[in-house]
Design a protein around this motif. Structure first.
Motif, PDB file in Angstrom:
ATOM      1  N   ALA A  45       3.715 -27.380  28.193  1.00 25.43           N
ATOM      2  CA  ALA A  45       5.144 -27.689  28.315  1.00 25.43           C
ATOM      3  C   ALA A  45       5.410 -29.161  27.986  1.00 25.43           C
ATOM      4  O   ALA A  45       6.367 -29.484  27.279  1.00 25.43           O
ATOM      5  CB  ALA A  45       5.645 -27.352  29.714  1.00 25.43           C
ATOM      6  N   GLU A  46       4.569 -30.040  28.477  1.00 23.98           N
ATOM      7  CA  GLU A  46       4.742 -31.471  28.224  1.00 23.98           C
ATOM      8  C   GLU A  46       4.554 -31.788  26.740  1.00 23.98           C
ATOM      9  O   GLU A  46       5.314 -32.568  26.159  1.00 23.98           O
ATOM     10  CB  GLU A  46       3.758 -32.281  29.078  1.00 23.98           C
ATOM     11  CG  GLU A  46       3.996 -33.772  29.049  1.00 23.98           C
ATOM     12  CD  GLU A  46       5.325 -34.191  29.661  1.00 23.98           C
ATOM     13  OE1 GLU A  46       5.841 -35.250  29.258  1.00 23.98           O
ATOM     14  OE2 GLU A  46       5.858 -33.485  30.522  1.00 23.98           O
ATOM     15  N   ALA A  47       3.555 -31.181  26.116  1.00 24.23           N
ATOM     16  CA  ALA A  47       3.312 -31.410  24.687  1.00 24.23           C
ATOM     17  C   ALA A  47       4.481 -30.882  23.847  1.00 24.23           C
ATOM     18  O   ALA A  47       4.927 -31.548  22.904  1.00 24.23           O
ATOM     19  CB  ALA A  47       2.011 -30.742  24.255  1.00 24.23           C
ATOM     20  N   ILE A  48       4.990 -29.719  24.188  1.00 25.62           N
ATOM     21  CA  ILE A  48       6.133 -29.148  23.464  1.00 25.62           C
ATOM     22  C   ILE A  48       7.361 -30.013  23.664  1.00 25.62           C
ATOM     23  O   ILE A  48       8.091 -30.322  22.720  1.00 25.62           O
ATOM     24  CB  ILE A  48       6.385 -27.695  23.903  1.00 25.62           C
ATOM     25  CG1 ILE A  48       5.244 -26.805  23.419  1.00 25.62           C
ATOM     26  CG2 ILE A  48       7.731 -27.187  23.387  1.00 25.62           C
ATOM     27  CD1 ILE A  48       5.248 -25.400  23.997  1.00 25.62           C
ATOM     28  N   LYS A  49       7.588 -30.439  24.894  1.00 28.32           N
ATOM     29  CA  LYS A  49       8.736 -31.307  25.196  1.00 28.32           C
ATOM     30  C   LYS A  49       8.667 -32.590  24.372  1.00 28.32           C
ATOM     31  O   LYS A  49       9.660 -33.007  23.763  1.00 28.32           O
ATOM     32  CB  LYS A  49       8.760 -31.634  26.684  1.00 28.32           C
ATOM     33  CG  LYS A  49       9.843 -32.596  27.082  1.00 28.32           C
ATOM     34  CD  LYS A  49       9.752 -32.923  28.555  1.00 28.32           C
ATOM     35  CE  LYS A  49      10.715 -34.034  28.929  1.00 28.32           C
ATOM     36  NZ  LYS A  49      10.586 -34.442  30.322  1.00 28.32           N
ATOM     37  N   ASN A  50       7.498 -33.222  24.334  1.00 26.75           N
ATOM     38  CA  ASN A  50       7.346 -34.466  23.570  1.00 26.75           C
ATOM     39  C   ASN A  50       7.602 -34.251  22.080  1.00 26.75           C
ATOM     40  O   ASN A  50       8.259 -35.072  21.431  1.00 26.75           O
ATOM     41  CB  ASN A  50       5.959 -35.064  23.784  1.00 26.75           C
ATOM     42  CG  ASN A  50       5.780 -35.628  25.173  1.00 26.75           C
ATOM     43  OD1 ASN A  50       6.748 -35.949  25.864  1.00 26.75           O
ATOM     44  ND2 ASN A  50       4.542 -35.726  25.618  1.00 26.75           N
ATOM     45  N   TYR A  67       9.837 -23.276  15.475  1.00 26.46           N
ATOM     46  CA  TYR A  67       8.767 -24.212  15.134  1.00 26.46           C
ATOM     47  C   TYR A  67       7.479 -23.746  15.795  1.00 26.46           C
ATOM     48  O   TYR A  67       7.507 -23.178  16.887  1.00 26.46           O
ATOM     49  CB  TYR A  67       9.105 -25.623  15.634  1.00 26.46           C
ATOM     50  CG  TYR A  67      10.391 -26.170  15.076  1.00 26.46           C
ATOM     51  CD1 TYR A  67      10.422 -26.804  13.847  1.00 26.46           C
ATOM     52  CD2 TYR A  67      11.583 -26.054  15.789  1.00 26.46           C
ATOM     53  CE1 TYR A  67      11.608 -27.308  13.337  1.00 26.46           C
ATOM     54  CE2 TYR A  67      12.769 -26.554  15.287  1.00 26.46           C
ATOM     55  CZ  TYR A  67      12.775 -27.178  14.062  1.00 26.46           C
ATOM     56  OH  TYR A  67      13.952 -27.674  13.554  1.00 26.46           O
ATOM     57  N   LEU A  68       6.357 -24.007  15.161  1.00 25.54           N
ATOM     58  CA  LEU A  68       5.057 -23.719  15.757  1.00 25.54           C
ATOM     59  C   LEU A  68       4.542 -25.014  16.387  1.00 25.54           C
ATOM     60  O   LEU A  68       4.189 -25.967  15.682  1.00 25.54           O
ATOM     61  CB  LEU A  68       4.073 -23.198  14.706  1.00 25.54           C
ATOM     62  CG  LEU A  68       2.741 -22.697  15.235  1.00 25.54           C
ATOM     63  CD1 LEU A  68       2.953 -21.505  16.176  1.00 25.54           C
ATOM     64  CD2 LEU A  68       1.824 -22.303  14.107  1.00 25.54           C
ATOM     65  N   ILE A  69       4.530 -25.044  17.716  1.00 24.60           N
ATOM     66  CA  ILE A  69       4.106 -26.227  18.464  1.00 24.60           C
ATOM     67  C   ILE A  69       3.071 -25.771  19.492  1.00 24.60           C
ATOM     68  O   ILE A  69       3.322 -24.838  20.244  1.00 24.60           O
ATOM     69  CB  ILE A  69       5.289 -26.902  19.178  1.00 24.60           C
ATOM     70  CG1 ILE A  69       6.406 -27.235  18.184  1.00 24.60           C
ATOM     71  CG2 ILE A  69       4.823 -28.143  19.918  1.00 24.60           C
ATOM     72  CD1 ILE A  69       7.684 -27.706  18.839  1.00 24.60           C
ATOM     73  N   GLU A  70       1.925 -26.422  19.524  1.00 27.47           N
ATOM     74  CA  GLU A  70       0.860 -26.052  20.465  1.00 27.47           C
ATOM     75  C   GLU A  70       0.499 -24.563  20.326  1.00 27.47           C
ATOM     76  O   GLU A  70       0.276 -23.875  21.322  1.00 27.47           O
ATOM     77  CB  GLU A  70       1.273 -26.355  21.904  1.00 27.47           C
ATOM     78  CG  GLU A  70       1.367 -27.819  22.236  1.00 27.47           C
ATOM     79  CD  GLU A  70       0.017 -28.509  22.239  1.00 27.47           C
ATOM     80  OE1 GLU A  70      -0.896 -28.053  22.955  1.00 27.47           O
ATOM     81  OE2 GLU A  70      -0.122 -29.501  21.524  1.00 27.47           O
ATOM     82  N   ASN A  71       0.468 -24.080  19.086  1.00 29.15           N
ATOM     83  CA  ASN A  71       0.159 -22.675  18.783  1.00 29.15           C
ATOM     84  C   ASN A  71       1.118 -21.687  19.434  1.00 29.15           C
ATOM     85  O   ASN A  71       0.768 -20.558  19.717  1.00 29.15           O
ATOM     86  CB  ASN A  71      -1.283 -22.328  19.168  1.00 29.15           C
ATOM     87  CG  ASN A  71      -2.274 -23.071  18.303  1.00 29.15           C
ATOM     88  OD1 ASN A  71      -2.068 -23.206  17.099  1.00 29.15           O
ATOM     89  ND2 ASN A  71      -3.331 -23.569  18.910  1.00 29.15           N
ATOM     90  N   ARG A  72       2.345 -22.123  19.703  1.00 28.92           N
ATOM     91  CA  ARG A  72       3.383 -21.262  20.272  1.00 28.92           C
ATOM     92  C   ARG A  72       4.616 -21.327  19.386  1.00 28.92           C
ATOM     93  O   ARG A  72       4.979 -22.392  18.898  1.00 28.92           O
ATOM     94  CB  ARG A  72       3.784 -21.718  21.667  1.00 28.92           C
ATOM     95  CG  ARG A  72       2.766 -21.438  22.717  1.00 28.92           C
ATOM     96  CD  ARG A  72       3.387 -21.731  24.079  1.00 28.92           C
ATOM     97  NE  ARG A  72       2.485 -21.365  25.129  1.00 28.92           N
ATOM     98  CZ  ARG A  72       2.520 -20.202  25.753  1.00 28.92           C
ATOM     99  NH1 ARG A  72       3.409 -19.305  25.434  1.00 28.92           N
ATOM    100  NH2 ARG A  72       1.675 -19.937  26.722  1.00 28.92           N
ATOM    101  N   GLU A  73       5.257 -20.182  19.224  1.00 28.54           N
ATOM    102  CA  GLU A  73       6.532 -20.167  18.515  1.00 28.54           C
ATOM    103  C   GLU A  73       7.600 -20.640  19.494  1.00 28.54           C
ATOM    104  O   GLU A  73       7.781 -20.060  20.562  1.00 28.54           O
ATOM    105  CB  GLU A  73       6.853 -18.766  18.010  1.00 28.54           C
ATOM    106  CG  GLU A  73       5.991 -18.354  16.848  1.00 28.54           C
ATOM    107  CD  GLU A  73       6.422 -17.026  16.254  1.00 28.54           C
ATOM    108  OE1 GLU A  73       7.359 -16.389  16.766  1.00 28.54           O
ATOM    109  OE2 GLU A  73       5.796 -16.631  15.266  1.00 28.54           O
ATOM    110  N   CYS A  74       8.291 -21.698  19.126  1.00 28.19           N
ATOM    111  CA  CYS A  74       9.335 -22.291  19.958  1.00 28.19           C
ATOM    112  C   CYS A  74      10.638 -22.276  19.164  1.00 28.19           C
ATOM    113  O   CYS A  74      10.732 -22.940  18.132  1.00 28.19           O
ATOM    114  CB  CYS A  74       8.981 -23.726  20.328  1.00 28.19           C
ATOM    115  SG  CYS A  74       7.389 -23.897  21.154  1.00 28.19           S
TER     116      CYS A  74
END
Length: 89
Positions: A45-50, A67-74
């Motif tokens: 969560a912190e990495a995605i938020k940043n 977007y693909l962030i931290e291997n998650r679709e956001c």
């Protein structure tokens, strides 16, 4: 600016949940009959938020874009330019 995490399956806001070893964000329907498994660790969560906030500052973020962030679709939901960005996990 606040980043609000929402469940991509039902749109509920992810809530902080105490696990066996640590805290994490989970869909509130996790413990109901309809069972939703949307969850994210505090570290993710912190990495995605940043990353989301960096894209916001650099004007690289668009509502409705995934977007693909931290291997998650956001997927970015509504953005209130004064106070928050909604992100569907």
């Amino acid at each position: 600016m606040e980043v609000i995490f929402l469940c991509s399956k039902d749109g509920n806001r992810l809530s902080l949940t105490k696990g066996k070893y640590s805290l994490y964000y989970a869909c509130p329907k996790k413990n109901t009959k309809s069972k939703c498994n949307s969850r994210i660790s505090l570290k993710e969560a912190e990495a995605i938020k940043n990353e989301i906030l960096t894209m916001y500052v650099n004007r690289q973020i668009r509502e409705g874009t995934t977007y693909l962030i931290e291997n998650r679709e956001c997927t970015v939901g509504p953005i209130s330019y004064e106070s928050f960005i909604q992100v569907y996990i």
